[in-house]
Design a protein around this motif. Sequence first.
Motif, mmCIF file in Angstrom:
data_model
loop_
_atom_site.group_PDB
_atom_site.id
_atom_site.type_symbol
_atom_site.label_atom_id
_atom_site.label_comp_id
_atom_site.label_asym_id
_atom_site.label_seq_id
_atom_site.Cartn_x
_atom_site.Cartn_y
_atom_site.Cartn_z
ATOM 1 N N MET A 56 0.814 -1.218 0.000
ATOM 2 C CA MET A 56 0.000 0.000 0.000
ATOM 3 C C MET A 56 0.847 1.265 0.000
ATOM 4 O O MET A 56 0.522 2.239 -0.655
ATOM 5 C CB MET A 56 -0.894 0.015 1.235
ATOM 6 C CG MET A 56 -1.987 -1.012 1.222
ATOM 7 S SD MET A 56 -3.031 -0.736 2.683
ATOM 8 C CE MET A 56 -2.937 -2.309 3.470
ATOM 9 N N GLN A 184 -7.173 -0.416 4.341
ATOM 10 C CA GLN A 184 -7.579 -0.160 2.952
ATOM 11 C C GLN A 184 -8.855 0.674 2.886
ATOM 12 O O GLN A 184 -9.068 1.438 1.949
ATOM 13 C CB GLN A 184 -7.811 -1.483 2.224
ATOM 14 C CG GLN A 184 -6.539 -2.247 1.925
ATOM 15 C CD GLN A 184 -6.103 -2.123 0.484
ATOM 16 O OE1 GLN A 184 -6.482 -1.198 -0.210
ATOM 17 N NE2 GLN A 184 -5.292 -3.045 0.031
ATOM 18 N N GLY A 189 -5.607 4.450 4.231
ATOM 19 C CA GLY A 189 -5.520 3.758 2.943
ATOM 20 C C GLY A 189 -5.423 4.755 1.791
ATOM 21 O O GLY A 189 -4.630 4.574 0.857
#
Lengths: 340, 244
Positions: A56, A184, A189
Motif C-alpha cells: 500500500m 484499505q 488507505g
Amino acid sequence: MKLSNWLDWQLVAGCIVILVAAGIGVSSPSEYVVQVITLGALYAAVATAWSIAGGMGGLLLLGIISFFGVGAYVNGILFTKYGISPWINLMLGFLVAAALGRLIAALTLRFGLSEDYFAMFTVGISQVLKHLLLNWEYAGQATGIYITIIQDDFWMMSFVSRKPYLLIGLALLLGIVVITYLIQRSELGYRLAAVRLNNQAAEALGIDSVRTKTHAIVLSAGLSGMVGAFYSQFSTFIDPAQVFSLATNFEMLLGAVLGGRLTIIGPLLGSAALKPIQDVMRGLMGGGADALYLVFYGGLLVASCLLLPKGIAQYIQNWHKRHYAKSAPAEKQALAGEIK
Amino acid sequence: MSTPLLELREVTKRFRGLVAVDHVSFTVGAGEIIGIIGPNGSGKTTTFSCVSGFLVPEEGDILFEGTSIRGHRPSDIALRGVARTFQVVQPFEDLSVVENVVIGALRGGSVDLGEARDYAREVTEFVGLGPVAEQLAGSLTIPGRKRLEIAKALATRPKLLLLDEVMAGLRPSEVDLAIGLVRAIRDKGITVVLVEHLMRAVMALSERLLVLDHGALIAQGDPRTVIADEAVVEAYFGKAHAHA
C-alpha cells in the motif's frame, strides 16, 4: 459487507482460507502437517504485515526480518529471564519493533534517502542487529535462547501439543488480515495510495508524505514484531542466525510479491502456496541432496515472477470484476481497493 | 492597510548559476484574480513552486496571511490554505476521479473519510466531472485531467488557488468553460493567481496582471495598461516591435 465489493470479498475469502487451514490442522494426526501450516501462517502474517508499507505504501522495506527478529528476542528474553507471559510479550514485541520502525523511518525519511538506499538500509539494519545479538552475552550470543515447556499453561502460552500454537498462529494471521482490510478502507488507505502513486501530488494536497510513510513503516514493523514474539514461543528455540536470516526474510517477501502486494488476500495466498510447495519438494527431492529442492524451488519462483508479474491476486481481482460486472453492472466498486 | 493574503518579498531562487526568480516582490489581496504572464522560462512556475513549498528560495520571504511560510513543507502550506495545480497534470491514475478528489478533501487526514467523500462528490460535480466520477483518472481526456487537477486542489478548501496553465491544450469552446469555472471559483470567495500563456483567458479573468521576464518582475497593474507597456512588448517580441 457485500461480496461485489472487492475489499469485502477478499476479507471473506481470507477468512475462509484461514478456517480451512485451521480445519485441516486440527483434524490432522500428523504433527508435521500442523508444523507446516503454523509456519505457513506465520510467513503469511509477516507477508501481510509487510504489505502495509511494502504494498500500500509502495516502500521498499526489504529488511522486514529485523522486526520479526526483534520481536522474537523480546519474548525469548522476557519469558525465560523474567517469566513474563507471552501474551503480554506479543504486545511488547509489537511496541519494541514499532519503535525500531519509527527510528528507521526517522533516519531514512528525514534524510531523504532514495528508494534503493532505503531498501539497502533496512536490510543492513537486520544484519547489524544479528551481529549485536551474536555478541550480547545476556541474550545467549550465538547459542541463542531455549524455551522449555513442561506442561500446559494457557497464561504462559505453553502447550505440549502443537495444535494450540496452530490456532494462535492462524488467529494472529486473521487479525493482521483484518487490520489491512480496515486500513484499505480508511483515511490512511487513501493517504498511502496517494503517496505511493504520486508523492508530489500528495504533498500538494496537504498529505505529509513523511508522516504517512512513517505510519506505514511503524505498522508493518510492529505487526511483524508481534509475529516474531509468537514465533519464539512456538519454535521454543531462537538464535540470531535464524531469526535474522536473510533467506527467511526474502522467503517472507516472496509470498507477498507472488501473491500480489497491493491486495489484502495476495500475501496470504502467496505464502499459503509457497510453504507447502517448498516442503513437498523437499520431501520429494530431499534426503542427502538437500540443495537440489532449492534449485527447483528457485526455478519455480523465477517462472512465477515471469508469468504472474502482478501476483496471483490480480487474476482473482480481474475475475471478481468480470463476475460482478455481469450480475450487477451498476454496482459501485470498492474505493481505495480499486488499485492495480 | 490590512494584511495581504499573500506577500512575496524580494524572493530569489537560483539554480546553480541561473537566476530563475530575481528579487520578485508582490502582494495578492483576498478576493482578487491575478494573472502572471511572461515568456517561457521567465520564472512563473518557479514562483509558484516557491510559494507552494516545493522549492525554497535562497533569498527573500513569502508570507501567507502575514506569517512566513518560507521553508515549510508543501503539505503544511497546502493545509494553511494555499492549493496549486501542476502544469504537467498529476492525477493518481489508478484511482477513480472522485477518489482523487477525496485525497484532497481529506486535508491531510484531519477530515473524517465519510465527510471527505461527500465533499469530494460535491467538488467533482462543481467542476463538471460528475458524469465521469467513477472512471479511472488515467482514462480522462486532457480537458478532463485539467479539471481534475482543479478539483483536487479545490477539495482542500483553499483560501488561495494557484493555477498553472490550466487552459493549455484546451479547444476554444473548452477555454470558455474553463474561464467560467475560474470565475465561479472566485465567486466562492477563493483568491486566484493564474499563470497562463493564453492571452484571451488572461485578459478575460485578471483584475491585475504581473509580467515576469528572466525571473524579474518587469511590470504590474491594470491588464490593458500592462500589455501596452513598452518593456512588456519588448520581452515578448524583441526590441524591433517595441519601437515599431
